[in-house]
Design a protein around this motif. Structure first.
Motif, PDB file in Angstrom:
ATOM      1  N   THR A  96      -0.874  -2.618   6.780  1.00  0.00           N
ATOM      2  CA  THR A  96      -0.269  -2.560   8.109  1.00  0.00           C
ATOM      3  C   THR A  96      -1.326  -2.933   9.127  1.00  0.00           C
ATOM      4  OG1 THR A  96      -0.821  -0.203   8.341  1.00  0.00           O
ATOM      5  CG2 THR A  96       1.370  -0.755   7.465  1.00  0.00           C
ATOM      6  N   GLU A 155       3.779  -5.255   8.615  1.00  0.00           N
ATOM      7  CA  GLU A 155       3.568  -4.515   7.380  1.00  0.00           C
ATOM      8  C   GLU A 155       3.633  -5.496   6.216  1.00  0.00           C
ATOM      9  OE1 GLU A 155       6.190  -1.363   4.965  1.00  0.00           O
ATOM     10  OE2 GLU A 155       5.352  -0.567   6.837  1.00  0.00           O
ATOM     11  N   LYS A 183      -0.086  -1.718   0.143  1.00  0.00           N
ATOM     12  CA  LYS A 183       0.579  -1.888   1.435  1.00  0.00           C
ATOM     13  C   LYS A 183      -0.467  -2.123   2.517  1.00  0.00           C
ATOM     14  CE  LYS A 183       2.255   1.764   3.541  1.00  0.00           C
ATOM     15  NZ  LYS A 183       3.141   2.893   3.885  1.00  0.00           N
ATOM     16  N   TYR A 214       0.833   6.930  -1.102  1.00  0.00           N
ATOM     17  CA  TYR A 214      -0.134   5.892  -0.763  1.00  0.00           C
ATOM     18  C   TYR A 214      -1.484   6.525  -0.403  1.00  0.00           C
ATOM     19  CZ  TYR A 214       3.097   1.952  -0.808  1.00  0.00           C
ATOM     20  OH  TYR A 214       3.969   0.973  -1.201  1.00  0.00           O
ATOM     21  N   HIS A 263       3.116  -6.193   1.844  1.00  0.00           N
ATOM     22  CA  HIS A 263       3.149  -5.541   0.540  1.00  0.00           C
ATOM     23  C   HIS A 263       2.639  -6.479  -0.548  1.00  0.00           C
ATOM     24  CE1 HIS A 263       5.424  -1.952   1.769  1.00  0.00           C
ATOM     25  NE2 HIS A 263       5.971  -2.770   2.650  1.00  0.00           N
TER      26      HIS A 263
END
Length: 409
Positions: free
Chosen positions: A147, A76, A145, A172, A78
């Protein structure tokens, strides 16, 4: 572009102190540690030469490698553009890393052996299968974000998928999805190497893995049906013939008299070209030009072409089927040629061909072919081929456009 990441599981070793979110420089440093590369030019060359000794750690077959789970490669990331305003200027420029860097780290997470300090594998990008934009605007003042994890594995290849979302109004929102195909090579990047098999857990992961098999089959079928190998279909031949008939001068009984239909542009007049000199600062951890740099330069030229063609600002919808045919060496002369090859309504399909020129031998070698789908603010002129070669570019562009639209329906 990415600022930092946090892994759900650090089987590869902790990158930074607990509680501190590492930045992109730390991510790159971790990749260099895995490979054994250096930021110093002279040391970088020496360390890569020393990688040959790592060949002893390569598995002779895939059966001798332990199976990995999808969550073993889950990462993940950011980009805190909203919560850390001071970072906006630093990371909202064209010189930062891109999706390719994160995908490489995902694949190293899948293949990592905790008993080794360095990976004997050289993992490189073979193909950007698809980058689909889910919204037109990426805001410069909202957190992002990312992933991603491995979704399918062959014997020497890995498919990794990444999802990007942006924080707005307390939640999000989807921004884009990207699918990359990476290949594993030996420490000197000379031959293929085996990777750990992937073991799906549960129905959801089984479905994801199956989609990877579908993607592989689709890529093989597209390659087999390439217009560089086989003739167009009957429907496509009819389309090309109708395009040709539409350009004939009805006042002359001749196949030579060609006129441009209303609200149209000849394909020959819908080109842009560019030249880049590949400097060492654009190199990747394997001492070749970073794939993200090539993608950015191709995108910039393709977008400029679409903008000039339509007379308004374009928005990218998808990046499709980027095949890395040949690595680009440092010092190369990179020639980029952009062509509007298909239009429909408010959409423009742009093809960017990338090749390197050896100034001593004058030889040209294709490195990449990029396909971009752009959306415009108004209907755009039709692009019209004149030659048979241009007609094949037109049909190839239509195929890519139709595939993109099917994914967005």
């Amino acid at each position: 572009h990415f600022l930092s990441f946090t892994c759900r599981k650090f089987s590869m070793g902790q990158i930074s102190q607990q509680g501190k979110v590492p930045d992109m420089a730390e991510v790159r440093n971790r990749l260099r540690e895995i490979v054994g590369a250096s930021t110093n030019w002279q040391d970088h060359q020496q360390v890569l030469a020393e990688r040959a000794s790592l060949s002893q750690y390569l598995a002779p077959s895939q059966d001798q490698l332990p199976a990995k789970r999808m969550k073993d490669s889950m990462i993940e990331a950011h980009l805190p553009l909203g919560s850390q305003p001071a970072l906006r200027e630093k990371y909202l420029n064209s010189h930062n890393s891109d999706l390719d860097c994160l995908e490489v780290l995902i694949c190293y997470s899948h293949t990592w052996n905790e008993e080794l300090q360095r990976s004997p594998l050289s993992i490189v990008t073979a193909l950007v299968d698809k980058i689909d934009m889910r919204q037109n605007i990426i805001y410069p003042d909202c957190d992002i974000k990312c992933t991603g994890h491995v979704t399918w594995v062959g014997k020497t290849s890995i498919e990794a998928t990444m999802h990007m979302s942006q924080y707005q109004d307390g939640a999000y929102t989807d921004v884009l999805d990207a699918t990359f195909v990476m290949v594993a090579r030996d420490p000197e990047n000379k031959r293929a190497a085996f990777v750990n098999p992937l073991k799906p857990e549960g129905p959801e992961e089984e479905a994801i893995f199956h989609q990877g098999e579908v993607n592989k089959t689709r890529r093989v079928e597209l390659s087999t049906a390439s217009l560089l190998k086989v003739a167009p279909t009957a429907e496509e031949r009819t389309l090309v013939h109708n395009l040709f008939l539409n350009t004939l001068d009805t006042r002359r009984v001749s196949f030579r008299g060609r006129i441009l239909p209303p609200n149209s542009v000849w394909m020959e007049d819908a080109k842009f070209k560019g030249l880049e000199i590949c400097h060492p600062e654009e190199r990747n951890i394997f001492n070749r030009i970073f794939g993200g740099f090539l993608m950015r330069k191709a995108y910039e030229l393709g977008r400029a072409n679409a903008c000039a063609f339509a007379g308004c600002r374009p928005t990218v919808v998808a990046v499709d089927d980027i095949l890395f045919r040949k690595p680009v060496e440092i010092g190369s002369l990179l020639l980029l040629s952009s062509q509007v090859c298909y239009t429909e309504g408010m959409y423009v399909q742009v093809r960017v061909h990338s090749e390197v020129l050896d100034p001593l031998t004058r030889q040209h070698n294709t490195t990449n072919v990029f396909h971009f789908t752009f959306h415009l603010e108004k209907d755009v002129p039709a692009v019209v081929p004149q030659s048979y070669g241009e007609s094949m570019l037109y049909l190839d562009g239509k195929r890519h456009f139709d595939g993109t639209m099917r994914n967005h329906c």
